[in-house]
Write an enzyme that holds these catalytic residues in place. Structure first.
Site, PDB file in Angstrom:
ATOM      1  N   ARG A 123      76.817 -24.718  96.723  1.00  0.00           N
ATOM      2  CA  ARG A 123      76.013 -25.334  95.674  1.00  0.00           C
ATOM      3  C   ARG A 123      75.966 -24.428  94.446  1.00  0.00           C
ATOM      4  NH1 ARG A 123      70.234 -26.123  96.057  1.00  0.00           N
ATOM      5  NH2 ARG A 123      69.844 -27.717  94.515  1.00  0.00           N
ATOM      6  N   ASP A 155      61.196 -40.307  90.435  1.00  0.00           N
ATOM      7  CA  ASP A 155      60.388 -40.132  91.652  1.00  0.00           C
ATOM      8  C   ASP A 155      58.962 -40.629  91.392  1.00  0.00           C
ATOM      9  OD1 ASP A 155      62.358 -37.827  93.036  1.00  0.00           O
ATOM     10  OD2 ASP A 155      62.232 -37.760  90.868  1.00  0.00           O
ATOM     11  N   ARG A 159      58.899 -44.348  91.353  1.00  0.00           N
ATOM     12  CA  ARG A 159      59.010 -44.881  92.714  1.00  0.00           C
ATOM     13  C   ARG A 159      57.679 -44.729  93.457  1.00  0.00           C
ATOM     14  NH1 ARG A 159      62.197 -47.570  95.585  1.00  0.00           N
ATOM     15  NH2 ARG A 159      62.434 -47.145  97.794  1.00  0.00           N
ATOM     16  N   HIS A 168      63.042 -32.058  91.151  1.00  0.00           N
ATOM     17  CA  HIS A 168      63.593 -33.378  91.449  1.00  0.00           C
ATOM     18  C   HIS A 168      64.528 -33.149  92.641  1.00  0.00           C
ATOM     19  CE1 HIS A 168      65.617 -37.169  91.291  1.00  0.00           C
ATOM     20  NE2 HIS A 168      66.751 -36.636  90.922  1.00  0.00           N
TER      21      HIS A 168
END
Ligand code: ADP
Length: 310
Positions: free
Chosen positions: A85, A145, A148, A172
């Protein structure tokens, strides 16, 4: 206002589509290193416009960004097999070094709206690379988010999500924090509202909503490989707050001097957003557990951003 979008992939084009259909801005310009893709996306979106608004949608190279008030940064490279990553982040940081320099050459006064993931770290990196004031480099953060969270609470109570005030804070991503304790509906604290309308928030309901917010992206990625419509609309929402100088409270990410003792970290808090970017940060009242979780999220983000070679 003219809005530029660099990166005409799924997220960038979905943002352009949302901006054009809502008629939020007068002109959208798509830029991509793949010029044929930028052209195709711009033409496809432009064909939808006559049904909805009078926004002009075009493609171009960086000089076409001249005069843009906002530039959305949605460029990025995908993960290579075996790549960590952090290696991916370093490659994306290199893309952003190049992209931001070119954007600012032509649109020096633009507010930068960072969409590329991991969005909080990319926002921190963009702030460092450009040296712009933090309030002018805004990451989409938990805008989606939060939407939602409000939508699932609204559905549970059978009320409009617009009457629900609840925020998702921090990263996030996996370490995000649903600020349950400060959530309200129609000005009434959530648990009291739940009792008054006879729709209690049981442990099970809470776990389901938490899972529905936290893992929504994974479910979508399993089905279609990536997510774009939701974030595209979220980006358009942030642009509207800027273009119309709304001074709206939105959960977005910017580099922040200090969050619960963690210094210099980009993450989402409710922030007041208008024509100059972010005006003020807000910190909701949190329980000890929520504060601990937010601090952990901040610590994680800060150490990741610090580890990226610029
Ligand atoms: P997402 O799903 O996040 O939108 P995509 O891969 O669909 O991801 O889109 C990313 C876009 O960014 C691609 O269209 C790619 O060509 C573009 N891109 C990558 N690097 C650069 C760069 N240096 N300059 C401009 N565009 C870039």
């Amino acid at each position: 206002m003219k809005v530029g979008i660099v990166g005409a992939g799924m997220v960038g084009s979905a943002a352009g589509y949302a901006l054009a259909l809502t008629g939020t801005v007068s002109r959208v310009v798509l830029v991509d290193q793949n010029a044929a893709l930028a052209q195709a996306q711009a033409e496809d979106i432009a064909h939808a416009v006559p049904f909805a608004s009078s926004t002009i949608v075009e493609h171009g190279d960086y000089p076409a960004l001249a005069g843009a008030g906002v530039v959305i940064l949605a460029a990025g490279v995908g993960q290579k097999p075996g790549e960590t990553r952090l290696e991916l982040l370093s490659r994306n940081a290199a893309v952003f070094r190049d992209v931001t320099a070119r954007v600012l050459d032509h649109a020096p006064d633009a507010i930068l709206l960072v969409a590329s993931n991991p969005v909080d770290v990319m926002t921190q990196i963009t702030t460092r690379l450009t040296g712009l004031p933090a309030e002018r480099v805004i990451g989409s953060g938990t805008i989606l988010d939060t939407a939602r969270f409000r939508s699932l609470l609204g559905r549970h109570f059978d009320i409009s999500p617009r009457s629900v005030h609840a925020y998702v804070l921090g990263e996030h991503g996996d370490s995000e924090v649903l600020a349950w304790s400060s959530a309200r509906a129609g000005s009434v604290p959530l648990m009291s509202f739940a009792a008054q309308v006879g729709s209690p928030i049981t442990e099970n309901v809470r776990a389901q909503i938490d899972d529905g917010v936290r893992n929504a992206a994974y479910t979508i990625i399993n089905g279609k490989g990536a997510t774009w419509y939701g974030i595209g609309a979220g980006l358009a929402r942030i642009v509207r707050a800027i273009v119309q100088d709304e001074q709206a409270v939105l959960s977005v990410s910017i580099a922040t001097d200090e969050v619960l003792g963690v210094k210099d970290v980009a993450l989402s808090l409710p922030r007041i957003v208008g024509a100059a970017g972010v005006r003020t940060d807000l910190m909701p009242d949190l329980t000890d557990d929520e504060a601990r979780a937010l601090k952990e999220s901040a610590t994680l983000l800060q150490s990741t951003a610090d580890a990226v070679e610029l």
